[in-house]
Design a protein around this motif. Sequence first.
Motif, mmCIF file in Angstrom:
data_model
loop_
_atom_site.group_PDB
_atom_site.id
_atom_site.type_symbol
_atom_site.label_atom_id
_atom_site.label_comp_id
_atom_site.label_asym_id
_atom_site.label_seq_id
_atom_site.Cartn_x
_atom_site.Cartn_y
_atom_site.Cartn_z
ATOM 1 N N THR A 48 28.800 25.418 1.479
ATOM 2 C CA THR A 48 29.892 26.245 0.957
ATOM 3 C C THR A 48 30.638 26.991 2.055
ATOM 4 O O THR A 48 31.719 27.513 1.806
ATOM 5 C CB THR A 48 29.353 27.290 -0.045
ATOM 6 O OG1 THR A 48 28.480 28.194 0.650
ATOM 7 C CG2 THR A 48 28.595 26.624 -1.179
ATOM 8 N N GLY A 49 30.062 27.080 3.242
ATOM 9 C CA GLY A 49 30.661 27.868 4.305
ATOM 10 C C GLY A 49 30.319 29.339 4.218
ATOM 11 O O GLY A 49 30.701 30.122 5.093
ATOM 12 N N SER A 92 25.413 19.965 -7.949
ATOM 13 C CA SER A 92 25.240 21.306 -7.385
ATOM 14 C C SER A 92 26.332 21.632 -6.378
ATOM 15 O O SER A 92 26.728 22.798 -6.238
ATOM 16 C CB SER A 92 23.849 21.460 -6.755
ATOM 17 O OG SER A 92 23.670 20.586 -5.676
ATOM 18 N N HIS A 93 26.850 20.624 -5.667
ATOM 19 C CA HIS A 93 28.011 20.863 -4.801
ATOM 20 C C HIS A 93 29.218 21.292 -5.637
ATOM 21 O O HIS A 93 29.947 22.217 -5.270
ATOM 22 C CB HIS A 93 28.369 19.594 -4.013
ATOM 23 C CG HIS A 93 27.743 19.522 -2.662
ATOM 24 N ND1 HIS A 93 26.626 18.763 -2.404
ATOM 25 C CD2 HIS A 93 28.072 20.102 -1.480
ATOM 26 C CE1 HIS A 93 26.298 18.875 -1.126
ATOM 27 N NE2 HIS A 93 27.151 19.689 -0.547
ATOM 28 N N PHE A 94 29.421 20.601 -6.752
ATOM 29 C CA PHE A 94 30.573 20.929 -7.595
ATOM 30 C C PHE A 94 30.500 22.361 -8.103
ATOM 31 O O PHE A 94 31.476 23.117 -8.007
ATOM 32 C CB PHE A 94 30.665 19.967 -8.785
ATOM 33 C CG PHE A 94 31.682 20.412 -9.807
ATOM 34 C CD1 PHE A 94 33.039 20.257 -9.568
ATOM 35 C CD2 PHE A 94 31.271 21.032 -10.981
ATOM 36 C CE1 PHE A 94 33.978 20.709 -10.492
ATOM 37 C CE2 PHE A 94 32.201 21.472 -11.908
ATOM 38 C CZ PHE A 94 33.563 21.317 -11.661
ATOM 39 N N THR A 95 29.358 22.758 -8.657
ATOM 40 C CA THR A 95 29.285 24.106 -9.224
ATOM 41 C C THR A 95 29.351 25.174 -8.141
ATOM 42 O O THR A 95 29.903 26.257 -8.367
ATOM 43 C CB THR A 95 28.015 24.286 -10.069
ATOM 44 O OG1 THR A 95 26.852 24.057 -9.259
ATOM 45 C CG2 THR A 95 28.013 23.345 -11.259
ATOM 46 N N ALA A 96 28.806 24.882 -6.959
ATOM 47 C CA ALA A 96 28.897 25.856 -5.868
ATOM 48 C C ALA A 96 30.348 26.069 -5.459
ATOM 49 O O ALA A 96 30.792 27.206 -5.243
ATOM 50 C CB ALA A 96 28.067 25.385 -4.676
ATOM 51 N N GLN A 97 31.104 24.964 -5.359
ATOM 52 C CA GLN A 97 32.491 25.055 -4.914
ATOM 53 C C GLN A 97 33.415 25.560 -6.016
ATOM 54 O O GLN A 97 34.255 26.434 -5.784
ATOM 55 C CB GLN A 97 32.980 23.671 -4.436
ATOM 56 C CG GLN A 97 32.283 23.156 -3.196
ATOM 57 C CD GLN A 97 32.667 23.920 -1.940
ATOM 58 O OE1 GLN A 97 33.727 24.534 -1.873
ATOM 59 N NE2 GLN A 97 31.800 23.903 -0.944
ATOM 60 N N LEU A 131 19.723 21.596 4.445
ATOM 61 C CA LEU A 131 21.042 22.216 4.428
ATOM 62 C C LEU A 131 22.109 21.168 4.708
ATOM 63 O O LEU A 131 22.106 20.541 5.776
ATOM 64 C CB LEU A 131 21.133 23.322 5.476
ATOM 65 C CG LEU A 131 20.119 24.460 5.387
ATOM 66 C CD1 LEU A 131 20.366 25.457 6.516
ATOM 67 C CD2 LEU A 131 20.184 25.148 4.030
ATOM 68 N N HIS A 132 23.003 20.977 3.747
ATOM 69 C CA HIS A 132 24.150 20.108 3.988
ATOM 70 C C HIS A 132 25.153 20.830 4.886
ATOM 71 O O HIS A 132 25.270 22.060 4.864
ATOM 72 C CB HIS A 132 24.829 19.738 2.670
ATOM 73 C CG HIS A 132 24.097 18.702 1.881
ATOM 74 N ND1 HIS A 132 24.115 17.366 2.216
ATOM 75 C CD2 HIS A 132 23.313 18.796 0.775
ATOM 76 C CE1 HIS A 132 23.393 16.676 1.347
ATOM 77 N NE2 HIS A 132 22.887 17.521 0.472
ATOM 78 N N THR A 133 25.899 20.072 5.652
ATOM 79 C CA THR A 133 26.901 20.648 6.554
ATOM 80 C C THR A 133 28.317 20.193 6.204
ATOM 81 O O THR A 133 29.273 20.596 6.867
ATOM 82 C CB THR A 133 26.586 20.266 8.007
ATOM 83 O OG1 THR A 133 26.410 18.844 8.100
ATOM 84 C CG2 THR A 133 25.304 20.946 8.481
ATOM 85 N N THR A 134 28.448 19.371 5.184
ATOM 86 C CA THR A 134 29.768 18.962 4.689
ATOM 87 C C THR A 134 29.738 19.000 3.165
ATOM 88 O O THR A 134 28.673 18.951 2.543
ATOM 89 C CB THR A 134 30.140 17.543 5.148
ATOM 90 O OG1 THR A 134 29.135 16.615 4.692
ATOM 91 C CG2 THR A 134 30.249 17.467 6.663
ATOM 92 N N LYS A 135 30.906 19.063 2.565
ATOM 93 C CA LYS A 135 30.992 19.062 1.111
ATOM 94 C C LYS A 135 30.601 17.695 0.563
ATOM 95 O O LYS A 135 30.842 16.668 1.200
ATOM 96 C CB LYS A 135 32.408 19.428 0.662
ATOM 97 C CG LYS A 135 32.813 20.845 1.038
ATOM 98 C CD LYS A 135 34.229 21.148 0.596
ATOM 99 C CE LYS A 135 34.632 22.560 0.994
ATOM 100 N NZ LYS A 135 36.029 22.892 0.593
ATOM 101 N N GLY A 136 30.011 17.701 -0.625
ATOM 102 C CA GLY A 136 29.573 16.454 -1.240
ATOM 103 C C GLY A 136 30.066 16.318 -2.654
ATOM 104 O O GLY A 136 30.862 17.124 -3.148
#
Length: 367
Positions: free
Chosen positions: A191-192, A222-227, A213-218
Amino acid sequence: MTSSAEHALPGAASSPLVDDFLAWTLAGTRPAEHETSEAQRVCANGVRWTWLDDGVLMMEPAEASAPIRSVLVSAGVHGDETAPIELLSRIVADIAQGRAALACRLLVILGNIDAMRDGCRYLDDDLNRLFSGRYLQLPGSHEAPRAAALEQAALRFFAAASDAPGARWHIDMHTAIRASVFERFALLPHTGKPLSRAMFEWLGDARISAVLLHTTKGNTYSHFTAQACGTEGCTLELGKVRPFGQNDLTRFTGADLAVRALLAGTRVNVDRDVQADADPAAAMPRVFTVIDQLTKQSDAFELLLAADVPNFTPFAKGTLLARDGDYRYTVRHDEERIVFPNATVKPGLRAGLLVIDTTAETLPTLV
């Protein structure tokens, strides 16, 4: 098997929908009008439930403190990952019958229902690669409408959520295809934003051994709801894939207790808190950060690994791990570990993640 209703607490209303949400969902049943009336939607302790869609259920406590936490708990985004699905259905039943406390707004989602019915991971495309609008690139996919529906369910739920720090959570529960050096691990979306100490402490309570820990958006859920929804989100990998009814759910006790505690607004146990006060790192999982990924560019792609190599297997500097035509991937750090190696994915998709241990650098930065 004894039904939840047979152990209902005195005064608890009973409904097959919440007593066995998994069976109800797999049967494709929709509630009749009288079953969604206000009177029928109140269960033990005044908890209110609302059936929103196939596999989508909202539960709310009778009384709420302000600001109240909003928690989305999902399972079955991959249809063959059955243990978390069974756990989540059991949690719903226990809340409905008063055996588990609910102190937050809760959205329960069973993801790829058609794949669950067929006992497979997905029908056309991996649902957990179709979020953040990627389903628009595959309009003919069986999974595309479900990805769109689950995005909308999350957006509607969190639209009514508090904006207070730590008030929005998403726990997406999975099991892995292969064995792992760390049987239970978590993946945090990129998420940055600074990493959450509350999330890491919760993962420790859930007996999660490692965090990736991911370092880019996916394009995961869970990526969608975080962003899009501002959640504290994670994807949990809790063990091996097995058919319905063949899971030893005692192996998932850590995650089960931690989810129940999150929903009740408590912690799992006092002893772990005391240990954490004495040595904060002792209760924390190890941390690994993604430094690269293997991408299958063509059908010539080769993973130069044993077919059953466990997740988080370490490799030394100079080891050739993959090739695809002129492409080569050779380990560059003193040690790199591979996660989710899979040479059978479609061309253009990720065939593995490479991670390094960043525990010492990460834990002091938690806020």
